[in-house]
Scaffold this motif. Structure first.
Motif, mmCIF file in Angstrom:
data_model
loop_
_atom_site.group_PDB
_atom_site.id
_atom_site.type_symbol
_atom_site.label_atom_id
_atom_site.label_comp_id
_atom_site.label_asym_id
_atom_site.label_seq_id
_atom_site.Cartn_x
_atom_site.Cartn_y
_atom_site.Cartn_z
ATOM 1 N N LYS A 163 -1.569 4.358 -1.130
ATOM 2 C CA LYS A 163 -2.280 3.375 -0.449
ATOM 3 C C LYS A 163 -2.983 2.316 -1.431
ATOM 4 O O LYS A 163 -2.953 1.022 -1.319
ATOM 5 C CB LYS A 163 -3.175 3.562 0.592
ATOM 6 N N THR B 266 -2.770 -0.180 3.769
ATOM 7 C CA THR B 266 -3.438 1.197 3.285
ATOM 8 C C THR B 266 -3.730 1.937 4.479
ATOM 9 O O THR B 266 -3.319 3.354 4.464
ATOM 10 C CB THR B 266 -4.809 0.627 2.784
ATOM 11 N N HIS C 261 -0.350 -6.048 -3.768
ATOM 12 C CA HIS C 261 -0.484 -6.916 -2.905
ATOM 13 C C HIS C 261 -1.259 -8.336 -3.257
ATOM 14 O O HIS C 261 -1.040 -9.373 -3.017
ATOM 15 C CB HIS C 261 -0.433 -6.676 -1.286
ATOM 16 N N LEU C 262 -2.500 -7.591 -3.370
ATOM 17 C CA LEU C 262 -3.778 -8.537 -3.456
ATOM 18 C C LEU C 262 -3.482 -9.334 -4.955
ATOM 19 O O LEU C 262 -3.839 -10.482 -5.040
ATOM 20 C CB LEU C 262 -4.928 -7.755 -3.707
ATOM 21 N N GLN D 105 -4.068 -8.032 5.218
ATOM 22 C CA GLN D 105 -2.668 -7.507 5.047
ATOM 23 C C GLN D 105 -2.813 -6.162 4.342
ATOM 24 O O GLN D 105 -1.977 -5.090 4.566
ATOM 25 C CB GLN D 105 -1.757 -8.388 4.446
ATOM 26 N N ALA D 106 -3.547 -6.217 3.039
ATOM 27 C CA ALA D 106 -3.605 -5.457 2.200
ATOM 28 C C ALA D 106 -4.470 -3.927 3.032
ATOM 29 O O ALA D 106 -4.054 -2.909 2.776
ATOM 30 C CB ALA D 106 -4.206 -5.472 0.924
ATOM 31 N N THR D 107 -5.297 -4.175 3.830
ATOM 32 C CA THR D 107 -5.946 -3.301 4.799
ATOM 33 C C THR D 107 -4.932 -2.474 5.591
ATOM 34 O O THR D 107 -5.171 -1.318 5.758
ATOM 35 C CB THR D 107 -7.255 -3.881 5.418
ATOM 36 N N ALA E 33 -1.882 -1.584 -1.949
ATOM 37 C CA ALA E 33 -2.675 -2.866 -1.675
ATOM 38 C C ALA E 33 -3.022 -3.355 -2.904
ATOM 39 O O ALA E 33 -3.079 -4.875 -2.852
ATOM 40 C CB ALA E 33 -3.796 -2.196 -1.043
#
Length: 160
Positions: free
Chosen positions: A65, A138, A72-73, A133-135, A69
């Motif tokens: 996760k 995860t 992505h960030l 979105q990253a959250t 994430a």
């Protein structure tokens, strides 16, 4: 393990799955802990196989996760310092506004940090959306790990 013990394990697993989605409890750890407890108490090949699957699934999800994430960030250009500010405001929000304060504080903190850094609304909002979105990523990865551990427990129950 008796029926009462298995029902208690099942209740902790359900609370853990809820915790994964709501992000108030350490859900993945609750699921893994309950399944590991069941496997250790049950023992034998089935019990210890379930423990191994639960530990592996939870561990891979915990690492995965953050990797997904973070990637992505990074692609979206959101610096780590922005997430730190979002996290700090999320913690403050958790205590100021019960239940909804954590996500609300995270969103506000992320937006404000990016607004200060970039001095414009549009890029700050894009960074905030990327952080959300990253959250979500995860949560999905942790939920997948917890569901694999839960499925292993279910198979273990059926076999024993």
């Amino acid at each position: 393990m008796g029926v009462v013990g298995e029902v208690l394990i099942g209740a902790v697993v359900l609370v853990g799955l809820f915790g994964v989605v709501v992000q108030v409890l350490p859900g993945g750890l609750l699921v893994a802990g309950a399944v590991i407890a069941w496997g250790a108490i049950t023992g034998g090949p089935a019990g210890w196989t379930v423990v191994a699957v639960a530990v592996l699934a939870t561990g891979l999800a915990a690492v995965g996760k953050y990797l997904l994430a973070g990637r992505h960030l990074q692609r979206k250009g959101v610096p780590s310092s922005t997430l730190v500010w979002g996290g700090l405001l999320g913690v403050v929000g958790f205590f100021v506004v019960p239940v909804v304060g954590l996500p609300l504080g995270f969103v506000v903190g992320t937006y404000v940090a990016e607004r200060v850094r970039q001095r414009e609304h549009a890029p700050a909002w894009k960074a905030t959306v990327a952080a959300l979105q990253a959250t979500g990523v995860t949560i999905l990865v942790e939920l997948a790990g917890a569901l694999v551990a839960t499925a292993a427990w279910g198979v273990g129950l059926a076999v024993t």
